[in-house]
Enzyme design. Structure first.
Site, PDB file in Angstrom:
ATOM      1  N   GLY A 151      25.249  31.176  52.115  1.00  0.00           N
ATOM      2  CA  GLY A 151      26.489  31.737  51.610  1.00  0.00           C
ATOM      3  C   GLY A 151      26.501  31.743  50.093  1.00  0.00           C
ATOM      4  N   ASN A 152      27.548  32.313  49.517  1.00  0.00           N
ATOM      5  CA  ASN A 152      27.638  32.401  48.067  1.00  0.00           C
ATOM      6  C   ASN A 152      27.834  31.042  47.411  1.00  0.00           C
ATOM      7  OD1 ASN A 152      27.590  35.364  47.390  1.00  0.00           O
ATOM      8  ND2 ASN A 152      29.195  35.347  48.933  1.00  0.00           N
ATOM      9  N   ASN A 166      27.457  27.696  49.403  1.00  0.00           N
ATOM     10  CA  ASN A 166      26.587  26.693  50.015  1.00  0.00           C
ATOM     11  C   ASN A 166      25.559  27.333  50.940  1.00  0.00           C
ATOM     12  OD1 ASN A 166      27.810  24.223  48.990  1.00  0.00           O
ATOM     13  ND2 ASN A 166      29.546  24.694  50.313  1.00  0.00           N
ATOM     14  N   ASP A 169      26.472  37.613  57.583  1.00  0.00           N
ATOM     15  CA  ASP A 169      27.353  36.522  57.990  1.00  0.00           C
ATOM     16  C   ASP A 169      28.425  37.003  58.955  1.00  0.00           C
ATOM     17  OD1 ASP A 169      28.421  38.063  55.885  1.00  0.00           O
ATOM     18  OD2 ASP A 169      29.644  36.403  55.138  1.00  0.00           O
ATOM     19  N   ARG A 170      28.910  38.212  58.744  1.00  0.00           N
ATOM     20  CA  ARG A 170      29.947  38.753  59.623  1.00  0.00           C
ATOM     21  C   ARG A 170      29.370  39.110  60.989  1.00  0.00           C
ATOM     22  NH1 ARG A 170      33.794  42.023  55.382  1.00  0.00           N
ATOM     23  NH2 ARG A 170      35.247  42.034  57.142  1.00  0.00           N
ATOM     24  N   THR A 218      54.180  21.596  38.601  1.00  0.00           N
ATOM     25  CA  THR A 218      53.202  22.686  38.500  1.00  0.00           C
ATOM     26  C   THR A 218      52.148  22.605  39.594  1.00  0.00           C
ATOM     27  OG1 THR A 218      53.523  22.847  36.117  1.00  0.00           O
ATOM     28  CG2 THR A 218      51.483  23.772  37.006  1.00  0.00           C
TER      29      THR A 218
END
Length: 259
Positions: A8-9, A11, A109-110, A184
């Site tokens: 993956g991008n 890991n 991946d899809r 915040t």
């Protein structure tokens, strides 16, 4: 044993299957550049830490959305494991039909997520992967991949907040107890997490409306998937190992068989 690798991008997730059972998993950071020797040694050491010898690995398959590391990674497997890995790419047997104008544009991946969700849980199914991007893909009852949605991932959205707004800090991504933030950090957490929950719920509902299928199973995967899945009745299953399972199922459809 079969080594499955999901690049993956963010890991590289690895899994080892022994007679259809996922017996070990581990992760490597993707963005650090590595040589083939580094990949070979790193994989060997991580396998050893899981009580798996190099010689136990009989074959390997890679699903990748990061082309520029594939030469080094594949070469590391060839050099250290004496295996030329199968690559999930156009033309490989998957068991599903991609019914889109440009099937080759659908990421590996899809495809493996679609295979895993359809073969394990049946169709029609909507598989949602909370990765670097958040993807939603619909597979019908016949195993046809009919289309999907791509949205910014949870971490991408969070990073945009603190990088593009000078006074907003980097925060931990978690669901606060209340949607109305008192400071915040909690207000940012509310926007990121509850915003993703709302997006997911709306998209699931619209997919059911557009397909006319109210009985669609919804299967969620990805690192932050549980945070969202636990909040939605519309989610049927959370399977964090779906991508590795889908990759292994594709491996079993190839002509190379486990020894």
């Amino acid at each position: 044993m079969i080594l499955t690798i999901d690049v993956g991008n963010t890991n590289i997730t690895c899994g080892v299957f022994d007679k259809d059972e996922l017996t070990a998993t581990f992760r490597i950071t993707t963005k650090m550049p590595r040589t083939s020797d580094e990949y070979g040694m790193l994989l060997s050491n991580l396998l050893e830490q899981n009580d798996i010898k190099q010689t136990d690995i009989q074959d390997a398959i890679i699903c990748s959305v990061v082309p520029n590391i594939m030469h080094s990674l594949s070469s590391g497997l060839i050099k250290y494991f004496h295996i030329t890995p199968i690559i999930v790419e156009a033309g490989i047997k998957t068991g599903i039909k991609v019914v889109t104008p440009n099937p080759q544009q659908i990421g590996a991946d899809r495809i493996v997520d679609a295979v895993g969700a359809y073969e394990i849980y049946g169709g029609p199914v909507l598989v949602i992967d909370f990765g670097t991007a958040t993807t939603y893909d619909y597979i019908d009852e016949t195993g046809a991949f009919l289309g999907g949605i791509t949205a910014p991932g949870i971490r991408i959205s969070a990073k945009a907040l603190w990088e593009d707004a000078a006074k907003l800090p980097e925060i931990e991504i978690k669901k606060p107890n209340r949607i109305l933030g008192k400071d915040t950090i909690s207000s940012m957490q509310s926007g990121i997490v509850y915003g993703q929950i709302g997006q997911t719920e709306y998209i699931i509902r619209k997919v059911k409306e557009e397909t006319g299928q109210s009985n669609i199973k919804t299967v969620v995967t990805g690192g932050l998937g549980r945070v969202i899945a636990d909040e939605l009745d519309a989610v049927d299953i959370y399977d964090p190992m779906l991508t590795l399972k889908g990759t292994y199922l594709i491996y079993k459809k190839q002509s190379r068989k486990e020894k």
